[in-house]
Motif scaffolding. Structure first.
Motif, short mmCIF file in Angstrom:
data_model
loop_
_atom_site.label_atom_id
_atom_site.label_comp_id
_atom_site.label_asym_id
_atom_site.label_seq_id
_atom_site.Cartn_x
_atom_site.Cartn_y
_atom_site.Cartn_z
N GLN A 650 8.54 3.44 5.61
CA GLN A 650 7.10 3.35 5.85
C GLN A 650 6.68 1.89 5.93
O GLN A 650 5.93 1.49 6.81
CB GLN A 650 6.33 4.03 4.72
CG GLN A 650 6.51 5.53 4.73
CD GLN A 650 5.65 6.21 3.68
OE1 GLN A 650 4.95 5.56 2.91
NE2 GLN A 650 5.70 7.51 3.63
N GLY A 651 7.18 1.10 4.97
CA GLY A 651 6.81 -0.31 4.92
C GLY A 651 7.24 -1.03 6.18
O GLY A 651 6.46 -1.78 6.78
N ILE A 654 5.07 0.11 9.13
CA ILE A 654 3.70 -0.43 9.08
C ILE A 654 3.71 -1.90 9.51
O ILE A 654 2.88 -2.34 10.30
CB ILE A 654 3.10 -0.26 7.66
CG1 ILE A 654 2.77 1.21 7.43
CG2 ILE A 654 1.85 -1.13 7.48
CD1 ILE A 654 2.38 1.57 6.00
N GLN A 655 4.70 -2.64 9.03
CA GLN A 655 4.77 -4.05 9.44
C GLN A 655 5.01 -4.15 10.95
O GLN A 655 4.42 -4.99 11.62
CB GLN A 655 5.88 -4.76 8.67
CG GLN A 655 5.80 -6.25 8.82
CD GLN A 655 6.79 -6.97 7.93
OE1 GLN A 655 7.86 -7.35 8.39
NE2 GLN A 655 6.46 -7.16 6.67
N ILE A 682 -3.67 -9.11 9.91
CA ILE A 682 -2.64 -8.07 9.85
C ILE A 682 -3.32 -6.72 9.60
O ILE A 682 -4.51 -6.67 9.28
CB ILE A 682 -1.58 -8.35 8.76
CG1 ILE A 682 -2.21 -8.45 7.37
CG2 ILE A 682 -0.81 -9.63 9.09
CD1 ILE A 682 -1.19 -8.58 6.23
N LEU A 683 -2.56 -5.66 9.75
CA LEU A 683 -3.11 -4.31 9.62
C LEU A 683 -3.68 -4.10 8.21
O LEU A 683 -3.08 -4.49 7.22
CB LEU A 683 -1.98 -3.31 9.86
CG LEU A 683 -2.31 -2.02 10.62
CD1 LEU A 683 -2.91 -2.31 11.98
CD2 LEU A 683 -1.03 -1.19 10.79
N ARG A 684 -4.83 -3.44 8.15
CA ARG A 684 -5.48 -3.19 6.87
C ARG A 684 -5.53 -1.70 6.57
O ARG A 684 -5.31 -0.88 7.45
CB ARG A 684 -6.92 -3.72 6.90
CG ARG A 684 -6.99 -5.21 6.91
CD ARG A 684 -8.39 -5.69 7.23
NE ARG A 684 -8.37 -7.16 7.33
CZ ARG A 684 -8.60 -7.96 6.30
NH1 ARG A 684 -8.93 -7.47 5.13
NH2 ARG A 684 -8.53 -9.27 6.47
N PHE A 685 -5.90 -1.37 5.35
CA PHE A 685 -5.90 0.03 4.90
C PHE A 685 -6.53 1.02 5.87
O PHE A 685 -5.93 2.05 6.16
CB PHE A 685 -6.57 0.16 3.53
CG PHE A 685 -5.62 -0.07 2.40
CD1 PHE A 685 -4.83 0.97 1.91
CD2 PHE A 685 -5.48 -1.32 1.84
CE1 PHE A 685 -3.94 0.75 0.87
CE2 PHE A 685 -4.59 -1.55 0.79
CZ PHE A 685 -3.82 -0.50 0.30
N PRO A 686 -7.75 0.76 6.37
CA PRO A 686 -8.37 1.79 7.22
C PRO A 686 -7.57 2.05 8.50
O PRO A 686 -7.74 3.10 9.13
CB PRO A 686 -9.75 1.21 7.54
CG PRO A 686 -10.01 0.22 6.46
CD PRO A 686 -8.66 -0.35 6.10
N ILE A 688 -4.20 2.13 8.76
CA ILE A 688 -2.82 2.59 8.52
C ILE A 688 -2.72 4.07 8.89
O ILE A 688 -3.47 4.90 8.39
CB ILE A 688 -2.44 2.42 7.03
CG1 ILE A 688 -2.61 0.97 6.59
CG2 ILE A 688 -1.01 2.94 6.77
CD1 ILE A 688 -1.66 -0.01 7.18
N PRO A 689 -1.79 4.42 9.78
CA PRO A 689 -1.68 5.82 10.20
C PRO A 689 -0.97 6.67 9.16
O PRO A 689 -0.32 6.16 8.25
CB PRO A 689 -0.80 5.73 11.45
CG PRO A 689 0.06 4.54 11.21
CD PRO A 689 -0.80 3.56 10.45
N GLU A 690 -1.09 7.95 9.38
CA GLU A 690 -0.25 8.89 8.64
C GLU A 690 1.18 8.69 9.15
O GLU A 690 1.39 8.51 10.34
CB GLU A 690 -0.76 10.29 8.97
CG GLU A 690 -0.10 11.41 8.24
CD GLU A 690 -0.47 12.76 8.87
OE1 GLU A 690 0.34 13.68 8.75
OE2 GLU A 690 -1.53 12.86 9.52
#
Ligand code: FES
Ligand code: FES
Lengths: 749, 167
Positions: A650-651, A654-655, A682-686, A688-690
């Motif tokens: 996942q990590g 996401i990166q 960089i990508l933030r919480f809102p 982040i996909p499933e």
């Protein structure tokens, strides 16, 4: 055990802990120190890869201490290493303590990369454990008067099968004593870490711990704030340093106006050596203020290109590598359709959340440094050479830093701290400021790939050609730290890495030409160096070819694959995502408003096999892309810790999504203009996909890391999904709203 | 200049320049390693502490602006032997890779949950939107915050998070 506030200042070669103060720390080396002092553990004697005692020791209480030069980059290998060693030795997991990356205690493990840790890092540990078990069983046989074949081990207790009252523990056999057993070690020239040879059988099944999701040993302390990060090192008498970087890469020092910091309290010294400039002050905020305030004039830096991809095409070539199979010219001649496309990837920053940090104590002709380096031995060699000290007089101690993703392959902060410490004769802590990390860290270099392929009437690829350009991904490695470059006299780093090319497809005619060009900015590996960029080019191109052949992208890929792992991961993501067979962009949007959705597939084409299906939602007015769901499958050899692996997947993914959607280092005529998280988001919480992860276990093949494998297919999966949604083909990473809008307008013309 | 700070329930006296960012006072003078330096610019959240009941960025607050307000750091909400339920939830979900961002995640989540005991998932994401994680631990972190919220609403007092917060 409570190690509240320890201050060991010992001299001499046997000191385990040199002047280190870590409040409340359960640092493993403290446990070793404690056990040696209590007389239950043999003191670590030699750091020789050929001695079993250099790898493993058993205390009279039955605890196992394992020494490795490999380090944990935040991916949890200290847990998985302990798992495999405990399994091999048949001791409880809790009995194993890992001591990592201390040049006085551990052998050279080679560079730690998250992916190589799981195979090359693990091999010697398993081998050492197996050899230790062999020695222990032989001695047990002797003591119990029973043949080795009749012995079994459970939880560190050897007993005779059929007569369980006849037993002896590992602790009784060897506790607090040395093995005195020689091993055969081979150290490959590429510094990828020692491999051990031996005769003892190694477990291939019946694992008790391997394959279990054992909770990570570091997490409880990380959430409690007591984990011994390198940033927390305090040494009696320690002061704070900050580096004053040149105005631009290549700029040289003209003058320093020391009067400009006269008024700053606490300043101890302004340090200059060659083009290296730094300040040392009693307190951290004073050092920061002094570094900011110090007036330094620099010459103009090296001119940077306006268009880095055009530059790549014409830059000075260092080496060209050609690999081919079949005859691409003949293959192209056979084609009924020929397609060409050019793909570009940007300069990217590793973006460690915690900037580089190190502490060094250089005094009386010796040096000790604490660093989050991914290769403490390499760091030590560099540091000794730069300071002109004999290697034995330099000790490097690794402590965990912020996750580094390749960035700390050779730490830059330690040599800087060492120069400052040498100048003031006190231990100095250096931490980079945010803008230093964004502008001066070695980067992931830009790449350019020209692709060409032919299709026959049946929609099969008749020839596949890639021509790539990129600087090496390792110019910022050993021999090339930023401090040493500024001081001058550094040997540089000449190994070439990260070349484009490589895939799992079975093309009859296939050719890759890779041009390594001169350095643009100092570079270092970043998760999937070269592979992330290659995968973007090849897997986007495959999608373009599928579209040209009017074929479903999944089916089109399978048409060209024989490799069972690649087929397995593609079929797995297709199945779990509910893939619906259709050529890309089948549902052709007519509106130019609202949102469009699409889905794309990509297949990691190098190293371990992985495939991703990404679902995106594109805002047609703003060009903003949101990845709403991703399904990823990997094959990864024997799985040591399934949950740990899922987290890594996942990590990594996401990166990879973040890099593909938004990350690009920008330059002006001479410098990097990004300086923080606003200029380089960089990508933030809102956002982040499933994510759904599928692990395809291959118990018979060696274990492997997956963090980087998961990053690699991200870009093409999103880009292909954007095409599926909008019909817009993006051939340059990142897929910013601006780029998407531009291409949309282009298309509408 | 001397300042008396109320940190984790104790009165602490420090002698520093008034403009010193609180983060350096906490880390270097009080040796509290929970809050981390990430950017010094208020952009990443690594340095988050709770001031009274607000999650704030200690890198961007001058020490002389604190006054008599109570500061709670990660160390103040739980300890290794006695983790706070939010910390426990992070362990249960294995919500840390390198862990450098985790101080900020936990402290932000605590201040948030104290005010929003039963948040929906999108609200959790929003609450953490200003906290950056580079290891991609986001999904585990979201689950940990959800788990902490559930534990709290399941606990009889319903107040356990808050009470131990100022312990
Ligand atoms: S360090 Fe304070 S917000 Fe980044
Ligand atoms: S866990 Fe490493 S930055 Fe979040």
């Amino acid at each position: 055990m409570n190690y509240s506030r320890r201050e060991f200042v010992k001299q001499g070669a046997n000191a385990l802990i040199v002047g280190l103060t870590l409040r409340n720390s359960a640092l493993q080396v403290f446990a070793v120190e404690e056990n040696v002092t209590r007389g239950v553990l043999p003191s670590p004697r030699s750091v020789s890869p050929n001695e079993l005692d250099s790898w493993l020791a058993i205390s009279s209480e039955g605890n196992v201490t394992v020494y490795t030069g490999r380090v944990d980059l935040g991916t949890g290998v200290q847990t998985s290493f302990a798992q495999v060693v405990a399994d091999e030795l048949d001791v409880p997991f809790e009995a194993v303590t890992m001591v990592m990356g201390d040049t006085a205690l551990t052998t050279d493990g080679g560079k730690s990369t998250a992916s190589s840790n799981s195979n090359r890092g693990q091999q010697p540990l398993i081998r050492a454990a197996a050899e230790a078990r062999r020695v222990l069983l032989a001695q047990a046989a002797n003591r119990l008067g029973a043949p080795v074949e009749t012995l079994s081990v459970q939880d560190g207790i050897v007993s005779v099968q059929g007569n369980p009252s006849k037993k002896i523990s590992y602790a009784e056999i060897i506790g607090n004593k040395r093995f005195n057993t020689r091993l055969k070690a081979s150290i490959p020239p590429d510094n990828r870490g020692t491999m051990l040879e031996g005769t003892a059988p190694i477990k291939t099944g019946n694992f008790k711990l391997v394959g279990k999701s054992i909770p990570r040993v570091d997490v409880p302390e990380k959430v409690a704030g007591t984990w011994p990060y390198v940033h927390n090192v305090r040494i009696p008498g320690m002061v704070h340093g900050r580096v004053v970087f040149p105005s631009a890469p290549g700029a040289t020092l003209i003058t320093i106006d020391e009067d400009s910091v006269r008024g700053v309290p606490g300043v101890i010294k302004v340090v200059r050596k060659g083009n290296f400039v730094g300040v040392v002050a009693e307190r951290e905020e004073q050092a920061i203020q002094a570094a900011r305030q110090l007036r330094v004039t620099w010459s103009e830096g090296t001119r940077l290109p306006r268009d880095k991809h055009e530059w790549l095409r014409n830059a000075k070539k260092i080496k060209t590598e050609d690999t081919s199979r079949g005859d691409v010219v003949a293959g192209l001649a056979k084609a009924v359709k020929t397609i060409r496309a050019t793909y570009k990837t940007p300069i990217q920053n590793h973006g460690m959340i915690g900037p580089s940090c190190a502490v060094a104590d250089v005094r009386d002709g010796q040096a000790t440094f604490w660093s989050g380096s991914q290769w403490i031995q390499g760091n030590r060699r560099d540091l000794a050479a730069m300071l002109g000290l004999p290697l034995e007089k330099v000790r490097g101690v690794w402590l965990e830093a912020s996750g580094s993703y390749g960035r700390l392959a050779c730490d830059d902060a330690a040599p800087q701290a060492a120069l400052l410490s040498q100048a003031v004769g006190r231990p100095v802590r250096v931490q980079w400021m945010r803008q230093d990390e964004h502008a001066w860290a070695p980067m992931s270099p830009p790449t350019l790939a020209d692709m060409q392929a032919g299709l026959d009437a049946q929609g099969k690829i008749t020839a596949f050609v890639l021509e790539g350009w990129s600087p090496s991904h390792s110019s910022g490695e050993s021999g090339n730290s930023v401090a040493w470059r500024l001081v001058g006299g550094n040997p540089g780093h000449t190994r070439l890495s990260g070349g484009l090319g490589g895939h799992a497809y079975d093309f009859e005619n296939d050719r890759t030409t890779m041009h390594y060009v001169e350095e643009l900015l100092r570079a270092i590996y970043m998760r999937g160096p070269g592979s992330y960029q290659t995968c973007f080019a090849i897997e986007t191109f495959m999608d373009e070819l599928a579209a040209a052949a009017n074929a479903d992208p999944v089916e089109f890929r399978l048409r060209h694959l024989k490799d069972p792992d690649s087929i397995a991961v593609i079929e797995a993501v297709a199945k779990n995502s509910g893939w619906q067979t259709a050529p890309p962009y089948s549902k052709k949007i007519s509106n130019r408003r609202g949102t469009a959705t699409g889905r794309g597939i990509s297949n990691a084409t190098t190293g371990r096999k992985a495939a991703v299906v990404a679902d995106v939602e594109v805002n047609l007015e703003t060009g903003k892309v949101r990845v709403t769901k991703a399904v990823i499958a990997v094959t990864c050899g024997r799985i040591i810790n399934p949950e740990g692996m899922r987290h890594q997947l996942q990590g990594g993914l996401i990166q990879g999504l973040s890099r593909s959607l938004m990350e690009e280092i920008k330059l002006d005529q001479t410098r990097v203009t990004d300086s923080d998280w606003l200029s380089y988001p960089i990508l933030r919480f809102p956002e982040i996909p499933e994510i759904e992860t599928i692990l395809i276990d291959r118990p018979d093949s060696e274990p492997d890391g997956v963090g980087e494998t998961a990053s690699i297919p991200a870009a093409a999966a999103i880009g292909n999904a954007i095409f599926d949604a909008t019909g817009v083909r993006l051939r340059e990473v990142p897929f910013t709203p601006f780029r998407l809008r531009q291409q949309q307008l282009e298309r509408q013309r | 200049m001397k300042f008396a700070l109320r940190v984790n329930g104790k009165l602490q006296s420090v002698d520093v320049a008034p403009e010193t960012p609180l983060l350096y006072v906490l880390r270097n003078d009080l040796e509290l390693d929970g809050p981390k330096f990430g950017c010094g610019l208020g952009q990443c959240g690594a340095c988050t502490v709770i001031l009274q009941d607000q999650a704030i960025r200690s890198c961007s607050m001058r020490v002389d602006a604190v006054g008599r307000r109570e500061i709670t750091t990660l160390e103040g909400i739980g300890s290794r032997g006695r983790l706070h339920p939010i910390q426990e939830a992070f362990v249960s979900e294995q919500a840390a890779q390198c862990g450098y961002c985790i101080n900020g995640m936990i402290m932000t989540a605590k201040a948030f949950l104290d005010k929003n005991p039963r948040p929906a998932e999108p609200a959790i994401r929003q609450a953490l939107a200003g906290n950056l994680c580079r290891c991609g631990t986001h999904l585990e972190i979201i689950r940990a915050v959800q788990r902490a919220a559930q534990t709290r609403s399941a606990s009889p007092s319903g107040q356990s998070l808050k009470k131990r917060g100022t312990a």
